[in-house]
Every structure is written in C-alpha cells, then in structure tokens.
Motif scaffolding. Structure first.
Motif, PDB file in Angstrom:
ATOM      1  N   SER A 129       0.848  -1.194   0.000  1.00 37.36           N
ATOM      2  CA  SER A 129       0.000   0.000   0.000  1.00 37.36           C
ATOM      3  C   SER A 129       0.880   1.240   0.000  1.00 37.36           C
ATOM      4  O   SER A 129       2.059   1.184   0.365  1.00 37.36           O
ATOM      5  CB  SER A 129      -0.906   0.038   1.242  1.00 37.36           C
ATOM      6  N   ASN A 130       0.295   2.368  -0.402  1.00 33.25           N
ATOM      7  CA  ASN A 130       0.929   3.671  -0.224  1.00 33.25           C
ATOM      8  C   ASN A 130      -0.156   4.746  -0.219  1.00 33.25           C
ATOM      9  O   ASN A 130      -1.347   4.419  -0.154  1.00 33.25           O
ATOM     10  CB  ASN A 130       2.006   3.926  -1.296  1.00 33.25           C
ATOM     11  N   HIS A 131       0.251   6.001  -0.281  1.00 33.25           N
ATOM     12  CA  HIS A 131      -0.686   7.119  -0.143  1.00 33.25           C
ATOM     13  C   HIS A 131      -1.565   7.336  -1.374  1.00 33.25           C
ATOM     14  O   HIS A 131      -2.426   8.220  -1.362  1.00 33.25           O
ATOM     15  CB  HIS A 131       0.102   8.400   0.137  1.00 33.25           C
ATOM     16  N   ASP A 132      -1.353   6.545  -2.429  1.00 29.06           N
ATOM     17  CA  ASP A 132      -2.114   6.723  -3.672  1.00 29.06           C
ATOM     18  C   ASP A 132      -3.119   5.617  -3.942  1.00 29.06           C
ATOM     19  O   ASP A 132      -3.898   5.731  -4.891  1.00 29.06           O
ATOM     20  CB  ASP A 132      -1.152   6.778  -4.872  1.00 29.06           C
ATOM     21  N   VAL A 133      -3.097   4.534  -3.172  1.00 29.50           N
ATOM     22  CA  VAL A 133      -3.898   3.356  -3.537  1.00 29.50           C
ATOM     23  C   VAL A 133      -4.812   2.933  -2.387  1.00 29.50           C
ATOM     24  O   VAL A 133      -4.557   3.245  -1.224  1.00 29.50           O
ATOM     25  CB  VAL A 133      -2.987   2.175  -3.954  1.00 29.50           C
ATOM     26  N   THR A 134      -5.852   2.198  -2.743  1.00 31.06           N
ATOM     27  CA  THR A 134      -6.775   1.669  -1.740  1.00 31.06           C
ATOM     28  C   THR A 134      -6.019   0.747  -0.783  1.00 31.06           C
ATOM     29  O   THR A 134      -5.277  -0.138  -1.199  1.00 31.06           O
ATOM     30  CB  THR A 134      -7.885   0.861  -2.432  1.00 31.06           C
ATOM     31  N   ARG A 135      -6.208   0.961   0.515  1.00 34.63           N
ATOM     32  CA  ARG A 135      -5.485   0.145   1.502  1.00 34.63           C
ATOM     33  C   ARG A 135      -5.775  -1.335   1.275  1.00 34.63           C
ATOM     34  O   ARG A 135      -6.897  -1.731   0.960  1.00 34.63           O
ATOM     35  CB  ARG A 135      -5.889   0.549   2.921  1.00 34.63           C
ATOM     36  N   HIS A 136      -4.741  -2.169   1.487  1.00 32.68           N
ATOM     37  CA  HIS A 136      -4.887  -3.563   1.073  1.00 32.68           C
ATOM     38  C   HIS A 136      -5.777  -4.384   1.999  1.00 32.68           C
ATOM     39  O   HIS A 136      -6.283  -5.429   1.582  1.00 32.68           O
ATOM     40  CB  HIS A 136      -3.518  -4.235   0.875  1.00 32.68           C
ATOM     41  N   VAL A 137      -6.031  -3.963   3.220  1.00 34.80           N
ATOM     42  CA  VAL A 137      -7.036  -4.651   4.034  1.00 34.80           C
ATOM     43  C   VAL A 137      -8.384  -4.612   3.313  1.00 34.80           C
ATOM     44  O   VAL A 137      -9.128  -5.600   3.290  1.00 34.80           O
ATOM     45  CB  VAL A 137      -7.136  -4.014   5.431  1.00 34.80           C
ATOM     46  N   THR A 138      -8.684  -3.484   2.699  1.00 36.87           N
ATOM     47  CA  THR A 138      -9.933  -3.350   1.944  1.00 36.87           C
ATOM     48  C   THR A 138      -9.855  -4.100   0.615  1.00 36.87           C
ATOM     49  O   THR A 138     -10.785  -4.843   0.259  1.00 36.87           O
ATOM     50  CB  THR A 138     -10.230  -1.856   1.720  1.00 36.87           C
ATOM     51  N   ARG A 139      -8.776  -3.918  -0.136  1.00 37.31           N
ATOM     52  CA  ARG A 139      -8.655  -4.598  -1.440  1.00 37.31           C
ATOM     53  C   ARG A 139      -8.784  -6.111  -1.298  1.00 37.31           C
ATOM     54  O   ARG A 139      -9.463  -6.760  -2.090  1.00 37.31           O
ATOM     55  CB  ARG A 139      -7.299  -4.286  -2.088  1.00 37.31           C
ATOM     56  N   TYR A 140      -8.111  -6.669  -0.294  1.00 34.48           N
ATOM     57  CA  TYR A 140      -8.097  -8.122  -0.144  1.00 34.48           C
ATOM     58  C   TYR A 140      -9.418  -8.682   0.379  1.00 34.48           C
ATOM     59  O   TYR A 140      -9.605  -9.890   0.400  1.00 34.48           O
ATOM     60  CB  TYR A 140      -6.961  -8.545   0.787  1.00 34.48           C
ATOM     61  N   GLY A 141     -10.321  -7.807   0.778  1.00 33.49           N
ATOM     62  CA  GLY A 141     -11.630  -8.257   1.228  1.00 33.49           C
ATOM     63  C   GLY A 141     -12.697  -8.191   0.152  1.00 33.49           C
ATOM     64  O   GLY A 141     -13.888  -8.343   0.448  1.00 33.49           O
ATOM     65  N   ARG A 142     -12.286  -7.967  -1.085  1.00 29.88           N
ATOM     66  CA  ARG A 142     -13.234  -7.820  -2.183  1.00 29.88           C
ATOM     67  C   ARG A 142     -13.145  -9.007  -3.134  1.00 29.88           C
ATOM     68  O   ARG A 142     -12.165  -9.759  -3.132  1.00 29.88           O
ATOM     69  CB  ARG A 142     -12.936  -6.529  -2.952  1.00 29.88           C
ATOM     70  N   ALA A 143     -14.178  -9.149  -3.961  1.00 31.96           N
ATOM     71  CA  ALA A 143     -14.169 -10.219  -4.955  1.00 31.96           C
ATOM     72  C   ALA A 143     -13.027 -10.025  -5.942  1.00 31.96           C
ATOM     73  O   ALA A 143     -12.371 -10.981  -6.353  1.00 31.96           O
ATOM     74  CB  ALA A 143     -15.507 -10.256  -5.687  1.00 31.96           C
ATOM     75  N   ASP A 144     -12.776  -8.775  -6.335  1.00 28.22           N
ATOM     76  CA  ASP A 144     -11.636  -8.446  -7.188  1.00 28.22           C
ATOM     77  C   ASP A 144     -10.558  -7.845  -6.298  1.00 28.22           C
ATOM     78  O   ASP A 144     -10.704  -6.738  -5.795  1.00 28.22           O
ATOM     79  CB  ASP A 144     -12.048  -7.462  -8.277  1.00 28.22           C
ATOM     80  N   THR A 145      -9.470  -8.590  -6.088  1.00 30.67           N
ATOM     81  CA  THR A 145      -8.449  -8.163  -5.137  1.00 30.67           C
ATOM     82  C   THR A 145      -7.307  -7.405  -5.795  1.00 30.67           C
ATOM     83  O   THR A 145      -6.325  -7.065  -5.123  1.00 30.67           O
ATOM     84  CB  THR A 145      -7.885  -9.386  -4.393  1.00 30.67           C
ATOM     85  N   THR A 146      -7.422  -7.133  -7.091  1.00 27.73           N
ATOM     86  CA  THR A 146      -6.378  -6.365  -7.762  1.00 27.73           C
ATOM     87  C   THR A 146      -6.549  -4.883  -7.453  1.00 27.73           C
ATOM     88  O   THR A 146      -7.545  -4.458  -6.856  1.00 27.73           O
ATOM     89  CB  THR A 146      -6.437  -6.568  -9.288  1.00 27.73           C
ATOM     90  N   PHE A 147      -5.575  -4.080  -7.907  1.00 27.81           N
ATOM     91  CA  PHE A 147      -5.725  -2.633  -7.814  1.00 27.81           C
ATOM     92  C   PHE A 147      -5.394  -2.013  -9.156  1.00 27.81           C
ATOM     93  O   PHE A 147      -4.384  -2.339  -9.784  1.00 27.81           O
ATOM     94  CB  PHE A 147      -4.803  -2.004  -6.775  1.00 27.81           C
TER      95      PHE A 147
END
Length: 550
Positions: free
Chosen positions: A320-338
C-alpha cells in the motif's frame, strides 16, 4: 552505514512511509506536522523499521497534497520549519533510522517563483523556456495544443492571460492546472534539481524518492497519443540521461540512495531505470496491484526478480501507499487487484477476510528478497475510509473525475494512536481543530495503544516479523528458491534454513518438516496451515510443502 554483511542499507531495508499530514499532530491544529513525527520516532524505532520516507513537506498551496511544490529547499509552515526538519533527521539517525525525502521533478506549483515570473513577464519572459508554453491551435489560438489526457484524467493545457488582458499562450500540466510541467530540455532545470539533491544530502538525508520518475521528458513535437506509436511523455529514452546525472550527484555522498516511482507495465523498460549508473531502486507496482492469487503472485514475484537480476538491483515489495486503496480493503473484495481505472466506491468488502489476508501478505512481502515498504497504518490493520463526506474531500483525482473516482483521501485519514474516540491521540488533548479528515469511530480497536501487547494484533505481528527479519541473515537482500507445493500455495526457501509458506487455497495444507515455527499470521490447526494464512518455519533440509512429516 551499510548492513552487517557490508551491502548498502537500501538493498534490504524495511522503509516506513510517513504521510506528514496524517501521521501525528504536535500543535493541535488537526494537521500532522514535524513536531508530531518527532514525538513518535520511538514508536517507529521499536516497530523495527530501518528507514522513514516522508511524502512532500515543502511550502505548497496544497492543490495536490504538497506534490505542487513552491520551494524545494524549505518546509511548509503547516508542518514546521527547516530547523525542525534538521533536528528530526538528527534524532532519527541517533535511533539508527535512515531518512528519505520526496522530490517532485516533473512539475512544480503555479506559485513557484519561476512560474510566477513566466506568467507575469508575458509572452517574451525568459522563464517561459523553463516550462511548456505553446500557442493554441486554430485561427484564434483558442484550441489546446494537444488532446493529451492527464495523469488525473482531464485536460493537460491551461490558457494564460497576457499582462494586457488578451488571451495568451497555453501551458502544459500533466496533473492539475496548479502543477505546471518543467521543461527538462532546459539546462537550468537540470542544474536546479542537481542542486536540490545536494541541498538535502548536505542536511543528512540518506535517500531521495523521485515522484513520477518516468514522465520528465516530453516529445517537443507534441504528437498526439496514438496506438502503436511511442508515447509523447511517458518513459522517453531521454529520461535516463537525467538519472545518470543524478546518480553522479548521489555518488558524491557516501551511502545515499535514489528510489524511483516508476509505473511501468513493461518490466524490461522498468529495469532500464535501475542500470548500475542510474537509480538504486524503484517501487514495484506490479506486486502491489496483483490479485490475492497464488499463480498471479508467483508470476509477479518471478517477473520482478528476473527483471532486476540483469541490472543487479534489489527488488522492492509494496502492499500500500498514499495513492492506492489500503490492502485490508482490497483483499476483502471479490476483485483483489488494484488499478486506478477500476477504482469505485460502494464495492462490497469483507474486512475480516481482508485483514486475514493482509496479515498473510505481510509475512509474504517481508520475507521476499530485497527491500520492503510499509505504509503508515498498515501495521495497525487500517482499512480504506470510504464514507468521507464530499464536502470534506480534498483529492483532485475525485473532483477531476466528476466524482466517479473516490480519490485517495480514504487511505490518508489521520492515524489512531490512543483513546476511545476521535481524534484518537492524533492531536494533543488541547487540540484546536478536528483532524483534517474524519476518522472512523470503529478505529478505537485499531489504535496503537489498543494493539500494543496483544499477540493477536496486527501491530504485534509486524513487530515480531520485523524483529525476526532483522535477526535472520536469510532475510532481506539475497536469493530464494521455490519449493514444490499444492495448488494455491506459495512455498519458498531462503538460505540458512528459513522457509515461508502462504496458503491462498480454499483448504488447509500440511506443514512440511520443520524444527521451529518462527511466526504465523494466524492460528494454525496443529500441523495444518489454514487458508489465507502464512507461516515462517525453521527447516533443516530442503523440503516440499504439503508433504507428510518424515
């Protein structure tokens, strides 16, 4: 200072990103500052990181959160003073922490003295040569010079008004209109930034993070962006001459690093920035955007390592960084990519699942060969804040997309340190203002104070992992060997009998023979590794994951 084995510190460092507005507020105005950072240096030292990277802290009108720089040699008053920054650098060094500052070379603020002189001096101002001023198309010059699309979406040219009030030339800005692009063909621009590097190296800074590193050089003929043709401003070959010059500056100082923000889908083109006479390292966005999928992650890891090997550069691992969706949230979705293109609000998210996967991802990223980055708050398990009221949002990405893109404010919400209610210790008790972005009340269980000493917490997982990483000769820079494993499982061995397993499948798998369990991201089921769980093992001999104990 180099590492114990004599290799440069940046090859295997764990680097913690501080977003100054949101880390800690020392003066109570609701905005993080250098005083707040200094008060929390011991926290970072005991966390176990090796270096701190600061997002821009320079004087700025803040049209783009400080990435619109008005003065590269000073500190914005909202954050403090240059003397405070120098004290911070000295205090961090006393704790054994390296310091990395962010330099933004593609563009500056429209408040920068050079750009103000270019505007106020009219069409013949010599300062216009330092930027991209061009006449418009059409009989009245009222059409933009190109139809280029900006990095935030939207138009990339803004028309000026001459001192006599008549419509004037247009200037290029790949980001917001308040961020005019420098003309890197001009020797004065090149000399200025080499001097800026020396300015910060002279103050003891150990590394420079280079924002938007691939965008500096433009095709002066201003061709349109067309399929099958070279891009007019992304990754032009001329950019490498700039970084070779920067490398010569860095080499004047002992043990300094240049780290590029290089968004580059072509891994070979990415590796060009890391040739021995250019940058020391670059961010690995391929890994950051990768799905939570064993085959995809393995391909990303292999591709990353193979791209870095020919140029002898260390890989970097970023979640993660200051430009992207935090990975706790990303990894909890059906699509885990960013990807920025797919960023939308209202996507169903299972935060419990996302947290479990984020814990496993921490052990994965911290045990791969090379350097690792930790974005502030990921060690607390913070999730993306997606219900920020529109009137409180500040990110130009949100507004330039017409509100379609939620923007980046959700990963920039101020950190929770202590207490049961906002501001959660972010500001002192006698605070005069609420945090600049609202904190979720549910973060009361995510404060550093609430997690300290709780072996099950994300904070203690990071502390334990970083302590092991620092003590293990096998971790950091070096080699890795993949081990046979069931489908959906990543298993690899580092030297000195260190093995990592990450189970991304839907079923538990047997642990291989081992002499010690060093750390697990979640509870184990006797000798079984549950789904979405990672484990670090001490192993005596090369093993196969999922094999029966001998």
């Amino acid at each position: 200072m180099s590492t114990a084995d004599g290799s440069p510190w940046w090859r295997g460092a764990v680097i913690y990103q501080v977003y100054p507005r949101s880390f800690a507020d020392g003066d109570g105005d609701g905005i993080g500052d250098i005083a707040g950072i200094r008060s929390r240096l011991n926290y970072l030292s005991t966390l176990g990181v090796d270096a701190i990277w600061f997002s821009p802290w320079y004087p700025s009108p803040m049209a783009d959160a400080g990435y619109d720089v008005a003065d590269y040699r000073d500190i914005d008053p909202v954050f403090g003073t240059l003397a405070e920054a120098e004290a911070l650098i000295a205090e961090a060094h006393a704790l054994g922490l390296k310091i990395i500052v962010d330099v933004v070379p593609n563009h500056c603020s429209d408040a920068h003295p050079w750009f103000q002189a270019a505007l106020n001096g009219g069409p013949d101002a010599p300062e216009r040569e330092l930027f991209w001023f061009r006449p418009g198309r059409g009989p009245d010059g009222d059409q933009r010079p190109t139809d280029w699309v900006g990095e935030f979406g939207g138009e990339t040219w803004t028309r000026t008004t001459n001192p006599d009030g008549t419509p004037g030339d247009w200037y290029l800005h790949l980001f917001t209109a308040e961020q005019p692009d420098f003309n890197w063909d001009h020797p004065k621009v090149r000399a200025e930034f080499e001097d800026i590097l020396r300015f910060w190296f002279d103050r003891g800074v150990d590394g420079i993070r280079i924002d938007s590193a691939g965008l500096l050089v433009k095709d002066g003929s201003l061709p349109e962006t067309l399929p099958g043709r070279p891009h007019p401003f992304r990754d032009l070959d001329g950019v490498h001459e700039i970084y070779r010059a920067w490398r010569r500056v860095a080499d004047e100082y002992p043990d300094r690093a240049l780290i590029g923000e290089v968004w580059m889908p072509d891994r070979q083109r990415f590796a060009n920035y890391l040739r021995p006479d250019e940058l020391h390292a670059a961010f690995n966005f391929d890994f950051l955007g990768c799905a939570w999928d064993a085959a995809a992650l393995r391909e990303s890891i292999d591709g990353t390592l193979s791209a870095h090997a020919p140029v002898g550069a260390p890989a970097t691992w970023v979640l993660s960084n200051h430009d992207v969706t935090r990975h706790v949230t990303r990894y909890g979705r059906a699509d885990t990519t960013f990807s920025f293109a797919a960023k939308r609000e209202g996507t169903p998210t299972d935060l419990e699942l996302g947290t479990r996967r984020a814990r496993a991802a921490a052990l994965l990223s911290l045990s791969l060969p090379g350097a690792a980055y930790v974005y502030q708050g990921e060690e607390l398990g913070l999730w993306e804040v997606e219900d920020i009221p529109r009137e409180l949002r500040q990110d130009p990405m949100h507004f330039r997309s017409g509100g379609v893109d939620p923007g980046r404010d959700g990963c920039r919400v101020p950190l929770p340190w202590s207490g049961e209610t906002p501001p959660f210790g972010f500001s002192p008790d006698e605070t005069t203002g609420a945090p600049w972005l609202p904190q979720p009340t549910d973060w009361k269980d995510r404060t550093a104070q609430a997690q300290a000493g709780d072996e099950r917490s994300m904070l203690e997982l990071y502390r334990a992992a970083l302590a092991i990483r620092r003590a293990e000769p096998a971790l950091g820079d070096g080699e890795m060997t993949w081990l046979p494993a069931p489908d959906g499982v990543l298993a690899y061995r580092r030297s000195a009998g260190f093995t990592c397993l990450v189970n991304l499948s839907g079923a538990a798998v047997p642990l291989p023979p081992h002499t010690e369990r060093l750390l697990a991201s979640g509870p184990l089921d006797d000798d079984l590794l549950p789904p979405d769980t990672a484990v670090w093992l001490r192993t005596a001999e090369p093993v196969s994951a999922g094999s029966d104990p001998a």
